[in-house]
Write a protein that holds these residues in place. Structure first.
Motif: not given
Length: 94
Positions: A5-12, A57-61, A64-70
C-alpha cells in the motif's frame, strides 16, 4: 500488504506529480485566492495516490512488478480523469 500500500501510494503520487510537470512545464505551488483554494501540484499528487491505492487494493497484485505497473496505470488514469473534468467544465461554460 502494508508495504504494498505504501509503495503503490508513493508511485501513484510521483506519477501524478510527473503528469503535473508535463502538463504545466513546472511545479505550481498551492495558493489561496479570495474565493478559492488552488491545490497546485498537490491535486494531481493526491489523485494519483488515491487512484493507485484503490486499484492495488481492488486487484491484490502478487508481485512487486504488478504493483509498479498498476500504480503507474492508476496515476496516469487519475490525470486523465482530471483532464476530462476540465473539458466538461469548459463545455458547460460555453
Amino acid at each position: 500488504m502494508l508495504w504494498d500500500i505504501i509503495f503503490s501510494v508513493t508511485i501513484g503520487g510521483l506519477v501524478g506529480v510527473v503528469g503535473h510537470v508535463r502538463k504545466h512545464g513546472k511545479i505550481i505551488m498551492p495558493r489561496k485566492t479570495k474565493k478559492f483554494i488552488y491545490l497546485g501540484f498537490l491535486e494531481e499528487l493526491l489523485l494519483g495516490a488515491v487512484a493507485s491505492l484503490l486499484l492495488v487494493l481492488y486487484t491484490a497484485p502478487n508481485s512487486l512488478v504488478e504493483i509498479i505497473i498498476f500504480s503507474i496505470i492508476a496515476g496516469i488514469g487519475g490525470d486523465t480523469v482530471l483532464n476530462r473534468f476540465k473539458v466538461l467544465n469548459q463545455e458547460g461554460e460555453k
